[in-house]
Scaffold this active site. Structure first.
Site, PDB file in Angstrom:
ATOM      1  N   GLU A 192      -6.324   8.852  10.541  1.00 39.67           N
ATOM      2  CA  GLU A 192      -4.969   8.878  11.112  1.00 39.67           C
ATOM      3  C   GLU A 192      -4.914   9.707  12.403  1.00 39.67           C
ATOM      4  OE1 GLU A 192      -1.799   9.140   8.248  1.00 39.67           O
ATOM      5  OE2 GLU A 192      -2.601   7.383   7.212  1.00 39.67           O
ATOM      6  N   ASP A 245       0.866  -1.174   0.000  1.00 42.27           N
ATOM      7  CA  ASP A 245       0.000   0.000   0.000  1.00 42.27           C
ATOM      8  C   ASP A 245       0.905   1.226   0.000  1.00 42.27           C
ATOM      9  OD1 ASP A 245      -2.311   1.615   0.276  1.00 42.27           O
ATOM     10  OD2 ASP A 245      -2.023   1.727   2.434  1.00 42.27           O
ATOM     11  N   SER A 246       0.313   2.379  -0.261  1.00 40.65           N
ATOM     12  CA  SER A 246       1.066   3.627  -0.194  1.00 40.65           C
ATOM     13  C   SER A 246       1.513   3.916   1.245  1.00 40.65           C
ATOM     14  CB  SER A 246       0.214   4.778  -0.701  1.00 40.65           C
ATOM     15  OG  SER A 246      -1.005   4.825   0.005  1.00 40.65           O
ATOM     16  N   CYS A 275      -4.177  -1.036  -2.192  1.00 38.97           N
ATOM     17  CA  CYS A 275      -4.260   0.419  -2.307  1.00 38.97           C
ATOM     18  C   CYS A 275      -5.164   0.666  -3.501  1.00 38.97           C
ATOM     19  CB  CYS A 275      -2.870   0.986  -2.556  1.00 38.97           C
ATOM     20  SG  CYS A 275      -2.844   2.702  -3.103  1.00 38.97           S
ATOM     21  N   ASN A 276      -6.230   1.404  -3.276  1.00 41.67           N
ATOM     22  CA  ASN A 276      -7.195   1.600  -4.355  1.00 41.67           C
ATOM     23  C   ASN A 276      -6.604   2.376  -5.520  1.00 41.67           C
ATOM     24  OD1 ASN A 276     -10.256   0.763  -3.683  1.00 41.67           O
ATOM     25  ND2 ASN A 276      -9.103   1.116  -1.813  1.00 41.67           N
ATOM     26  N   THR A 277      -5.825   3.394  -5.208  1.00 43.07           N
ATOM     27  CA  THR A 277      -5.249   4.201  -6.290  1.00 43.07           C
ATOM     28  C   THR A 277      -4.315   3.333  -7.133  1.00 43.07           C
ATOM     29  OG1 THR A 277      -5.307   6.077  -4.772  1.00 43.07           O
ATOM     30  CG2 THR A 277      -4.065   6.359  -6.800  1.00 43.07           C
ATOM     31  N   CYS A 280     -11.432   2.927  -0.275  1.00 39.44           N
ATOM     32  CA  CYS A 280     -10.131   3.344   0.255  1.00 39.44           C
ATOM     33  C   CYS A 280      -9.896   2.501   1.487  1.00 39.44           C
ATOM     34  CB  CYS A 280     -10.150   4.825   0.618  1.00 39.44           C
ATOM     35  SG  CYS A 280      -8.690   5.367   1.552  1.00 39.44           S
ATOM     36  N   THR A 281      -8.681   1.984   1.631  1.00 38.21           N
ATOM     37  CA  THR A 281      -8.413   1.023   2.707  1.00 38.21           C
ATOM     38  C   THR A 281      -8.488   1.635   4.109  1.00 38.21           C
ATOM     39  OG1 THR A 281      -6.069   1.409   2.311  1.00 38.21           O
ATOM     40  CG2 THR A 281      -7.047  -0.558   1.324  1.00 38.21           C
ATOM     41  N   TYR A 323      -0.703   8.249  -2.392  1.00 34.82           N
ATOM     42  CA  TYR A 323      -0.795   8.079  -3.840  1.00 34.82           C
ATOM     43  C   TYR A 323      -2.035   8.786  -4.413  1.00 34.82           C
ATOM     44  CZ  TYR A 323       2.688   4.226  -3.760  1.00 34.82           C
ATOM     45  OH  TYR A 323       3.823   3.464  -3.628  1.00 34.82           O
ATOM     46  N   GLY A 324      -3.007   9.043  -3.561  1.00 37.51           N
ATOM     47  CA  GLY A 324      -4.339   9.502  -4.018  1.00 37.51           C
ATOM     48  C   GLY A 324      -4.324  10.772  -4.839  1.00 37.51           C
TER      49      GLY A 324
END
Lengths: 264, 264
Positions: free
Chosen positions: B151, B9-10, B72-74, B183-184, B41-42
């Site tokens: 976060e 993932d990012s 990672c979705n992006t 999105c994770t 990354y988004g």
């Protein structure tokens, strides 16, 4: 040689500094680098941020800038000593001018600092303030949601005000009379921050202070003939579209021409 | 050879996927890479994200993983074709499993997708959904503040609920009966999203769907003897401290051992 100043930031935020410098030093051509492929710096380590700052500065120095503005609080906090050792031109960060201004404004020597996690963790502002005035009390508060709120364009929205109330409560309780906006995005939230903190509280805008301090340092610098008005250039490390779109609001709606993608 | 799955993932978000995969595939050792030096990354371009995904995958394949999860979705949206062309092991993203699950749940074929700017702009979910069911209506909404809210750990806070109401209003007005958490990070806001959208609305959690789909694909894969329990490893591209500290809440409070810094 055309008089050039290099300005860099992790991304968009430094455009508030660019804007003030462009107003104050109208005979200089400004070269701005936004490290948009690696933004944000605020959550990254000292080592990583220093390495990025050195890479960008090398690029700008190769473009023959005669002064360098580190328009990023995290990079100023972490990388300024390494940059000053490496390059021989004047290098100015955002921390020192902000700290000086706060001490000129405060009356009770209780100063609040708001910024990203990285800037707060670095202790750069408390150190700079105490070096100038050992007795001052400094209260720092990380406000990680402020940057994405600014990039959403929610400058005057109730969601932003709610979050500002939560972040700023400890500063109010501590009775600070001066707050340093320790992140280049935050001047766009000045209205809300002033309202939440109260109208008698002094806000220190890093962007204005850097421009003021840079003008002092470059006063009397012999200027060669330059294009009028100077043609500023913008460089980014990722695709320029988002930078152009979101960046406008940092320049008071002015559009950003000449945004070029570079690889560092 | 020890059976290994690579997950990347990012940054932190993919830990929700890690958590579900670890629960479903208990005989496999998981190697997780969080690209914390280059997160997020988004907001980055397709070209940049694809390059990063290739670099990380090369590292994981060199560690002899037998399957790769793009958590990672992006990166799933942008880089999956390039990864599948480059590597010969099974590669699974988060988009396809989420799309399939949404179509299994929806009754009115009005599906909402929430994610980062990059995921929404990529149109990956609408394309995947329409490829499977051409008549479905898809409404996408970027929610850039959700990641920093997670976060901050503000999972159940009034500020988060206010922002969720604002972001989700268009989906409610459109009458979607299913929402893909694209999105994770978002599974950690499931409670608030469910409350705001209403209890009858189906939420599709990518992390769960990836684990389910991966179990299917690897069923019957001959497994060599492995350590019990397997010793998962975590790699990050910036200093491990923040990843360890903030990452805990993605694993339900479990602490992250063995976080190593790598250079890609």
């Amino acid at each position: 040689m055309e008089p050039r100043i290099g300005i860099f930031d992790s991304g968009l935020g430094g455009l508030t500094v660019f804007h003030e410098v462009a107003k104050s030093l109208q005979d200089w051509t400004l070269l701005y680098v936004g490290d948009t492929a690696r933004v944000p710096y605020g959550t990254k380590s000292k080592e990583t941020v220093t390495q990025y700052a050195l890479e960008i500065s090398r690029f700008l120095v190769a473009q023959q800038v005669q002064a360098l503005v580190v328009a990023c609080n995290t990079a100023s906090a972490y990388a300024l000593p390494a940059l000053s050792e490496t390059f021989e031109i004047p290098i100015i960060g955002v921390v020192e001018p902000g700290a000086q201004r706060a001490l000129a404004l405060t009356q009770n020597y209780k100063i609040g600092v708001i910024g990203t996690e990285g800037t707060v963790r670095s202790e750069a502002y408390p150190q700079a303030l105490r070096a100038l005035h050992p007795e001052c009390e400094v209260l720092s508060q990380a406000c990680p949601l402020f940057v994405p709120l600014v990039e959403e364009g929610w400058f005057e929205d109730p969601e932003t005000e709610g979050i500002a109330r939560r972040y700023l409560a400890p500063l109010q309780e501590a009775g600070v009379d001066t707050v340093i906006l320790g992140c280049t995005h935050y001047p766009l939230l000045k209205g809300i921050i002033q309202r939440v903190m109260g109208l008698t509280i002094h806000l220190v805008d890093s962007a204005e202070e850097v421009a003021r301090s840079l003008s002092e340092q470059l006063k009397g610098h012999a200027l060669a003939q330059t294009a009028t008005p100077p043609e500023h250039r913008f460089f980014v490390t990722d695709a320029p579209e988002r930078f152009q779109r979101v960046g406008r609001q940092f320049l008071g709606g002015e559009s950003l021409q000449k945004v070029e993608k570079i690889t560092l």
